[in-house]
Design a protein around this motif. Structure first.
Motif: not given
Length: 365
Positions: A135-136, A138-145, A162-167
């Protein structure tokens, strides 16, 4: 109001082309106009529909509209040139995101807390951290575009933060590394049943040849069913695999793959009745394999595991990681290194035992 029209045209060489003209009117005045020409009517219509939707939702280009994540997701999915490169899993994931609470938030106001809450909700619903990680991503690829493709001033920095906290809290995780290989007994049983299947009077797929070729060539089944006779090099006993999968390059990633041992013999005994060597639907081949596997009660074995089996065999025969990569097509050697290190302890024991036998023979002499 935005609208589009399609115009059918022929080039000087008589080739049919379709021109899509999009207009935005205020009253009787055209305040915006854009056109693009396509080889297919469906592509022209898709582009026009997407641009009209974008203009109706966000107004004239050059402004920075306040769009929700949902609107941005829909724009991304409807952009023709993006849509062509979206795989089945990613498309499914993006469509799933459209119906989440996260999608209701304004795209340029996303926070780390929003992403954490989304991941918590998905985990609470029984979704694995590995799937939520998709999910995250795919969302990142949309935001980058958003900015370069749609002119919307949104970036992916919130995802990076967010990545550090999520992991750290196991809300997302990397996919589990598979190490499944079929043992000799499983392969023999599968081959017996595949032989029965291909000998049926209505059958036309040479399941046994394709299975053995898949292992020996280390190719994905989609690659096996796409290789062409014109791409076979008799001199080097190699075949060109076109558009080989690579996360950094989706198209034009052609690679010459050596066909070792019986793989070359299997290739040459196929009838040259088509431009493809194995002119079969890859989904039908893998479906036949899966039915046989399931009927035999063999657990957790996928067709793609045959690719790992092929690479493992090459390592066991003493090929280096770089040599195996020439067959498998891996640009990044980390995946192959993982396979190698799984085999390495056994190889060390075998080498030690071999040295011990030689030492004992020397002592006896």
């Amino acid at each position: 109001m935005a609208s589009f029209t399609l115009e059918k045209r022929k080039t000087s060489k008589g080739v049919l082309r379709y021109r899509c003209v999009v207009r935005l009117k205020k009253g009787n005045d055209v305040v915006y106009r854009e056109s693009r020409t396509f080889g297919k009517k469906a592509d022209a219509k898709a582009w026009g529909t997407a641009l009209v939707s974008k203009l109706e939702t966000h107004g004239l280009p050059g402004k920075n509209p306040e769009v929700t994540v949902r609107e941005l997701l829909i724009m991304y999915l409807n952009e023709p040139y993006i849509a062509k490169s979206i795989g089945r899993s990613k498309r499914y994931g993006l469509n799933m995101l459209i119906d989440t609470e996260l999608a209701k938030i304004q795209a340029n106001k996303l926070t780390v807390a929003n992403l954490v809450q989304h991941c918590k909700d998905r985990n609470d619903a029984g979704t694995s951290p590995q799937t939520v990680s998709g999910d995250i991503s795919y969302l990142r690829s949309v935001l980058r575009a958003a900015k370069p493709i749609f002119g919307i001033d949104v970036n992916d920095s919130v995802v990076q933060e967010a990545y550090y906290t999520l992991y750290q809290h196991n809300l997302i995780a990397k996919s589990n590394r598979r190490s499944r290989r079929p043992d000799t007994s499983e392969l023999n049983r599968i081959k017996v049943e595949l032989r029965k299947r291909q000998e049926h009077h209505a059958a036309h797929i040479p399941f046994l040849d394709i299975l053995d070729f898949s292992i020996l060539s280390c190719m994905r089944i989609g690659e096996v069913c796409k290789i062409l006779w014109e791409d076979v090099d008799e001199g080097t006993r190699a075949v060109k695999v076109r558009d080989r999968k690579d996360p950094r390059k989706k198209e034009g990633n052609h690679m010459w793959v050596p066909l070792l041992g019986e793989a070359w013999e299997i290739l040459n005994r196929q009838p040259k009745s088509c431009d493809r060597i194995f002119p079969y639907n890859s989904k039908s081949v893998s479906a036949g394999f899966q039915r046989v596997r399931s009927s035999l009660g063999i657990q957790d074995l996928r067709y793609h595991d045959l690719r790992r089996e092929g690479a493992s065999r090459l390592f066991e025969q003493g090929f280096s990681i770089e040599e195996v990569a020439q067959v498998t097509g891996h640009r990044n050697l980390n995946t192959l290194w993982q396979i190698y290190t799984e085999l390495f302890p056994n190889r060390v024991h075998e080498k030690f035992n071999s040295l011990q036998r030689l030492k004992q023979m020397d002592q006896e002499l």
